[in-house]
Motif scaffolding. Sequence first.
Motif, PDB file in Angstrom:
ATOM      1  N   HIS A 116      -9.023  -2.857   2.600  1.00  0.00           N
ATOM      2  CA  HIS A 116      -9.754  -2.220   3.695  1.00  0.00           C
ATOM      3  C   HIS A 116      -9.247  -2.788   5.013  1.00  0.00           C
ATOM      4  O   HIS A 116      -8.630  -3.869   5.041  1.00  0.00           O
ATOM      5  N   GLU A 151       1.869   9.695  -5.312  1.00  0.00           N
ATOM      6  CA  GLU A 151       2.144  11.050  -4.826  1.00  0.00           C
ATOM      7  C   GLU A 151       3.446  11.635  -5.372  1.00  0.00           C
ATOM      8  O   GLU A 151       3.665  12.850  -5.274  1.00  0.00           O
ATOM      9  N   PRO A 171      -6.121   6.110  -8.968  1.00  0.00           N
ATOM     10  CA  PRO A 171      -6.156   6.848 -10.231  1.00  0.00           C
ATOM     11  C   PRO A 171      -4.967   7.782 -10.450  1.00  0.00           C
ATOM     12  O   PRO A 171      -4.707   8.198 -11.587  1.00  0.00           O
ATOM     13  N   ASN A 172      -4.236   8.102  -9.384  1.00  0.00           N
ATOM     14  CA  ASN A 172      -3.098   9.020  -9.509  1.00  0.00           C
ATOM     15  C   ASN A 172      -1.799   8.306  -9.848  1.00  0.00           C
ATOM     16  O   ASN A 172      -0.760   8.954 -10.024  1.00  0.00           O
ATOM     17  N   ARG A 218       0.839  -1.204   0.000  1.00  0.00           N
ATOM     18  CA  ARG A 218       0.000   0.000   0.000  1.00  0.00           C
ATOM     19  C   ARG A 218       0.873   1.254   0.000  1.00  0.00           C
ATOM     20  O   ARG A 218       0.629   2.200  -0.751  1.00  0.00           O
ATOM     21  N   LEU A 274     -15.175  -3.633  -7.675  1.00  0.00           N
ATOM     22  CA  LEU A 274     -14.600  -2.302  -7.794  1.00  0.00           C
ATOM     23  C   LEU A 274     -14.223  -2.005  -9.246  1.00  0.00           C
ATOM     24  O   LEU A 274     -13.906  -2.909 -10.011  1.00  0.00           O
ATOM     25  N   LYS A 327     -14.498   0.918   4.360  1.00  0.00           N
ATOM     26  CA  LYS A 327     -13.390   1.882   4.404  1.00  0.00           C
ATOM     27  C   LYS A 327     -12.321   1.468   3.394  1.00  0.00           C
ATOM     28  O   LYS A 327     -11.249   0.977   3.752  1.00  0.00           O
ATOM     29  N   LEU A 328     -12.603   1.711   2.137  1.00  0.00           N
ATOM     30  CA  LEU A 328     -11.706   1.283   1.073  1.00  0.00           C
ATOM     31  C   LEU A 328     -10.440   2.144   0.997  1.00  0.00           C
ATOM     32  O   LEU A 328     -10.484   3.355   1.250  1.00  0.00           O
ATOM     33  N   ARG A 329      -9.345   1.520   0.627  1.00  0.00           N
ATOM     34  CA  ARG A 329      -8.053   2.198   0.523  1.00  0.00           C
ATOM     35  C   ARG A 329      -7.597   2.233  -0.936  1.00  0.00           C
ATOM     36  O   ARG A 329      -6.522   1.746  -1.285  1.00  0.00           O
ATOM     37  N   VAL A 330      -8.424   2.811  -1.782  1.00  0.00           N
ATOM     38  CA  VAL A 330      -8.120   2.821  -3.213  1.00  0.00           C
ATOM     39  C   VAL A 330      -8.190   4.221  -3.826  1.00  0.00           C
ATOM     40  O   VAL A 330      -8.043   4.362  -5.042  1.00  0.00           O
ATOM     41  N   ASP A 331      -8.393   5.245  -3.015  1.00  0.00           N
ATOM     42  CA  ASP A 331      -8.589   6.594  -3.547  1.00  0.00           C
ATOM     43  C   ASP A 331      -7.399   7.087  -4.358  1.00  0.00           C
ATOM     44  O   ASP A 331      -7.558   7.892  -5.284  1.00  0.00           O
ATOM     45  N   HIS A 332      -6.203   6.628  -4.021  1.00  0.00           N
ATOM     46  CA  HIS A 332      -5.004   7.117  -4.707  1.00  0.00           C
ATOM     47  C   HIS A 332      -4.715   6.377  -6.010  1.00  0.00           C
ATOM     48  O   HIS A 332      -3.881   6.814  -6.796  1.00  0.00           O
TER      49      HIS A 332
END
Length: 212
Positions: free
Chosen positions: A119, A102, A133-134, A94, A158, A126-131
């Motif tokens: 999660h 980043e 797409p970056n 992760r 997803l 509480k998914l940990r995938v927001d980043h």
Amino acid sequence: MHTLINGPENSPICLFAHGAGAPMDSDFMEAVAQGVGEKGIKVVRFEFPYMQERRETGKKRPPNRQPELLACFKELVDSQQGDVYLMGKSMGGRMASILAAEHSELPIQQVFALGYPFHPLNKPEKLRVDHFPNMSCAMTIYQGQRDKLGDQGLVESLVLPTNIEVAWLEDGDHDLKPRVKSGYTHDEHIQTVINDIAGKIHASYASKNGEQ
């Protein structure tokens, strides 16, 4: 920063981060690092500050806050010469993906996550995938079908970016370990992962050098 190195010098460099609970020389980390190293890739293992402190004092510590973990990982990336590949077990995977997302200026070619924590335990909302797409580089996630931090049913529901591939390990848990009744063994799953990672790194490395 203390490190463990497997594989030859003057070869593609893969930096390998441990998970939240086990150190860089755990049986799982050792098996993967040695296997990938034997395939002609320099694998560099290291420990985040809290794990290094635990090693020195014998007292268990919770993981450092995310900015500290990322700063430690980035320091190791910065200390290398040229392109690097990032690999991580659970939390380490992760952090590798967040670092790539980043810091697009870093020479990170690919990310490999072994048992990605989609999660926290028992908190699938509480998914940990927001980043994700970056991330501009490719990422491969090796996930056990029964992983309690992201099983096949949840992950396949997803919509992940096209540069992220999920490779499923039959009946595997968070450590990619299958049950005996599955007909597979842990060693077989680990070897599958080793072969795939090494193949992807060598293909990427050859392609990059060919362009030069």
